[in-house]
Enzyme design. Structure first.
Site, PDB file in Angstrom:
ATOM      1  N   ASP A  14     -36.877   1.051  73.056  1.00  0.00           N
ATOM      2  CA  ASP A  14     -35.959   0.616  71.992  1.00  0.00           C
ATOM      3  C   ASP A  14     -36.365   1.225  70.654  1.00  0.00           C
ATOM      4  OD1 ASP A  14     -34.085  -0.819  70.474  1.00  0.00           O
ATOM      5  OD2 ASP A  14     -34.308  -2.594  71.698  1.00  0.00           O
ATOM      6  N   CYS A 238     -30.130  -0.082  68.689  1.00  0.00           N
ATOM      7  CA  CYS A 238     -29.234   0.583  69.640  1.00  0.00           C
ATOM      8  C   CYS A 238     -28.425   1.655  68.923  1.00  0.00           C
ATOM      9  CB  CYS A 238     -28.301  -0.442  70.280  1.00  0.00           C
ATOM     10  SG  CYS A 238     -27.095   0.329  71.378  1.00  0.00           S
ATOM     11  N   ASN A 247     -36.238  -4.140  66.080  1.00  0.00           N
ATOM     12  CA  ASN A 247     -36.593  -5.285  66.915  1.00  0.00           C
ATOM     13  C   ASN A 247     -37.504  -6.235  66.132  1.00  0.00           C
ATOM     14  OD1 ASN A 247     -36.254  -2.900  68.922  1.00  0.00           O
ATOM     15  ND2 ASN A 247     -36.216  -4.713  70.199  1.00  0.00           N
TER      16      ASN A 247
HETATM   17  N1  COA Z   1     -29.481   9.619  83.437  1.00  0.00           N
HETATM   18  C1  COA Z   1     -29.283  10.901  83.099  1.00  0.00           C
HETATM   19  N2  COA Z   1     -28.102  11.498  83.103  1.00  0.00           N
HETATM   20  C2  COA Z   1     -27.058  10.752  83.499  1.00  0.00           C
HETATM   21  C3  COA Z   1     -27.181   9.432  83.892  1.00  0.00           C
HETATM   22  C4  COA Z   1     -28.447   8.857  83.844  1.00  0.00           C
HETATM   23  N3  COA Z   1     -28.666   7.596  84.152  1.00  0.00           N
HETATM   24  N4  COA Z   1     -25.976   8.977  84.231  1.00  0.00           N
HETATM   25  C5  COA Z   1     -25.104   9.994  84.052  1.00  0.00           C
HETATM   26  N5  COA Z   1     -25.766  11.055  83.604  1.00  0.00           N
HETATM   27  C6  COA Z   1     -25.257  12.375  83.259  1.00  0.00           C
HETATM   28  C7  COA Z   1     -24.112  12.844  84.093  1.00  0.00           C
HETATM   29  O1  COA Z   1     -24.582  13.468  85.239  1.00  0.00           O
HETATM   30  C8  COA Z   1     -23.453  13.836  83.146  1.00  0.00           C
HETATM   31  O2  COA Z   1     -24.201  15.005  83.073  1.00  0.00           O
HETATM   32  P1  COA Z   1     -23.484  16.421  83.041  1.00  0.00           P
HETATM   33  O3  COA Z   1     -22.565  16.400  81.857  1.00  0.00           O
HETATM   34  O4  COA Z   1     -24.615  17.382  82.861  1.00  0.00           O
HETATM   35  O5  COA Z   1     -22.773  16.514  84.316  1.00  0.00           O
HETATM   36  C9  COA Z   1     -23.593  13.160  81.805  1.00  0.00           C
HETATM   37  O6  COA Z   1     -24.739  12.281  81.928  1.00  0.00           O
HETATM   38  C10 COA Z   1     -22.391  12.350  81.459  1.00  0.00           C
HETATM   39  O7  COA Z   1     -22.125  11.505  82.521  1.00  0.00           O
HETATM   40  P2  COA Z   1     -20.803  10.672  82.642  1.00  0.00           P
HETATM   41  O8  COA Z   1     -20.763   9.977  83.925  1.00  0.00           O
HETATM   42  O9  COA Z   1     -19.611  11.500  82.248  1.00  0.00           O
HETATM   43  O10 COA Z   1     -21.013   9.536  81.656  1.00  0.00           O
HETATM   44  P3  COA Z   1     -20.935   9.464  80.134  1.00  0.00           P
HETATM   45  O11 COA Z   1     -20.910  10.674  79.336  1.00  0.00           O
HETATM   46  O12 COA Z   1     -19.822   8.584  79.938  1.00  0.00           O
HETATM   47  O13 COA Z   1     -22.365   8.769  79.884  1.00  0.00           O
HETATM   48  C11 COA Z   1     -24.155   7.285  80.378  1.00  0.00           C
HETATM   49  C12 COA Z   1     -22.709   7.595  80.586  1.00  0.00           C
HETATM   50  C13 COA Z   1     -24.412   5.899  80.867  1.00  0.00           C
HETATM   51  C14 COA Z   1     -24.986   8.276  81.151  1.00  0.00           C
HETATM   52  C15 COA Z   1     -24.493   7.422  78.895  1.00  0.00           C
HETATM   53  O14 COA Z   1     -23.554   6.727  78.151  1.00  0.00           O
HETATM   54  C16 COA Z   1     -25.883   6.928  78.595  1.00  0.00           C
HETATM   55  O15 COA Z   1     -26.875   7.521  78.966  1.00  0.00           O
HETATM   56  N6  COA Z   1     -25.981   5.821  77.878  1.00  0.00           N
HETATM   57  C17 COA Z   1     -27.273   5.279  77.528  1.00  0.00           C
HETATM   58  C18 COA Z   1     -27.103   4.211  76.555  1.00  0.00           C
HETATM   59  C19 COA Z   1     -28.427   3.776  75.997  1.00  0.00           C
HETATM   60  O16 COA Z   1     -29.489   4.220  76.343  1.00  0.00           O
HETATM   61  N7  COA Z   1     -28.324   2.820  75.075  1.00  0.00           N
HETATM   62  C20 COA Z   1     -29.443   2.291  74.423  1.00  0.00           C
HETATM   63  C21 COA Z   1     -30.174   1.316  75.262  1.00  0.00           C
HETATM   64  S1  COA Z   1     -29.370  -0.218  75.457  1.00  0.00           S
HETATM   65 ZN    ZN Z   2     -32.803  -3.764  71.349  1.00  0.00          ZN
END
Ligand code: COA
Ligand code: ZN
Length: 307
Positions: A14, A238, A247
């Site tokens: 975080d 976030c 935090n």
């Molecule tokens: N780890 C790494 N890469 C991931 C993944 C994961 N868990 N899940 C999806 N991806 C990759 C996909 O393969 C894709 O890669 P590419 O463009 O090279 O093919 C890319 O991320 C986008 O994936 P997609 O399914 O289109 O999703 P998105 O762009 O809508 O992203 C998340 C979805 C969930 C991956 C993204 O929003 C994310 O990582 N969010 C994290 C939020 C976070 O950490 N918040 C703070 C903590 S609460």
């Molecule tokens: Zn938090």
């Protein structure tokens, strides 16, 4: 129920996820190794998320591989989806911390899924992780309020809590992602969530955005909670919640419990010393109070001793 409070250190996840500057992998590993010696029960070491979404977590696998696992410390990793959970298991995380939000718009902003899809994924994630015996904690973000929608109905949050338990969560965390919770709200929601969860442990994750972080910790503790996420130096937030800030601060939280006579097992001097290394690592000051007060107090002590 044990009366000892457990501190779960989240600075490496975080904390660092919200830093503009990339924190070098070796520095992350060194900090986690140092934290491993402080007495914290769990360290959220990293997040298996899209490197485009959160650049500072792009070295997740290397961080977990490089850390020296201390006996008795749980090394956890956050995952937003099944792919992240699988990657965390492959990197031998002791626990996968899956995150979903109680509010629809923050869930979309954060993990690009509807709440229904995130909830449906929970069972799949728990099943996949159970193949290696990896426990799954489920964190419910925006449990006390959403940056886009405002208040979130407690009944909705409690329904999510119930579904997490039904999905086989080893633990559930209620997260105040944007620091809007107040102590009365906390006391009520914690009591109700604990009733639903029974033996499944509840963790509280507070942000100090409006200065109510430790008041909320105290309210949750009064209601029976014994597990708290906290971040060294009070950094964090976030990136997908506008206006999110740090935090609750590990050293300030440990200090509060110590002063209350409540055991955390965390060495206060060690976490203060570690918190003091953060400004150099990050290139900016941090938010903890005790690091500042203590340095003044120690200076006064030295003066007194010299006279
Ligand atoms: N780890 C790494 N890469 C991931 C993944 C994961 N868990 N899940 C999806 N991806 C990759 C996909 O393969 C894709 O890669 P590419 O463009 O090279 O093919 C890319 O991320 C986008 O994936 P997609 O399914 O289109 O999703 P998105 O762009 O809508 O992203 C998340 C979805 C969930 C991956 C993204 O929003 C994310 O990582 N969010 C994290 C939020 C976070 O950490 N918040 C703070 C903590 S609460
Ligand atoms: Zn938090």
């Amino acid at each position: 129920m044990s009366d000892r409070v457990q501190i779960f250190e989240v600075v490496a996840r975080d904390g660092f996820q919200n830093e503009a500057r990339f924190v070098e992998t070796a520095d992350k590993i060194a900090l986690i190794d140092a934290l491993s010696r402080t007495g914290v029960a769990k360290i959220e070491a990293t997040a298996f998320v899209s490197p485009r979404a959160v650049p500072n977590m792009r070295d997740a696998a290397q961080v977990l591989a490089g850390v020296t696992r201390a006996p008795g410390v749980v090394y956890s990793a956050l995952a937003p989806n099944l792919r992240g959970a699988a990657n965390a298991v492959a990197a031998a995380a002791h626990e996968v911390n899956v995150v979903l939000s109680a509010s629809e718009s923050h869930n979309w902003s954060n993990v690009r899924m509807t709440c229904a899809d995130s909830l449906a994924d929970l069972t799949r994630i728990v099943d996949a992780c159970s193949l290696t015996g990896t426990p799954v904690n489920i964190s419910i973000a925006t449990a006390f309020g959403c940056p886009f929608e405002g208040p979130v109905a407690p009944s909705r949050v409690l329904d999510f809590v119930k579904r997490c338990a039904q999905a086989g969560a080893a633990g559930v965390t209620l997260a105040d992602t944007i620091g809007v919770a107040n102590p009365v709200q906390v006391e009520r929601l914690v009591a109700a969530a604990m009733q639903i969860l029974g033996p499944v442990p509840l963790t509280l994750h507070f942000h100090d955005t409006r200065g109510l972080g430790l008041a909320n910790v105290y309210a949750a503790w009064r209601a029976g909670a014994r597990r708290f996420d906290a971040s060294l130096g009070g950094i964090g937030g976030c990136p997908f919640a506008p206006g999110a800030t740090g935090n609750i601060c590990t050293e300030d939280t440990v200090h509060m419990f110590a002063e209350m006579g409540v055991e955390t097992g965390v060495d206060l001097e060690m976490v203060i010393d570690l918190a003091r290394t953060l400004p150099q690592l990050l290139g900016h000051d941090t938010f903890g109070r005790l690091t500042k007060v203590r340095s003044r107090a120690q200076a006064e002590c030295r003066t007194a001793a010299a006279q």
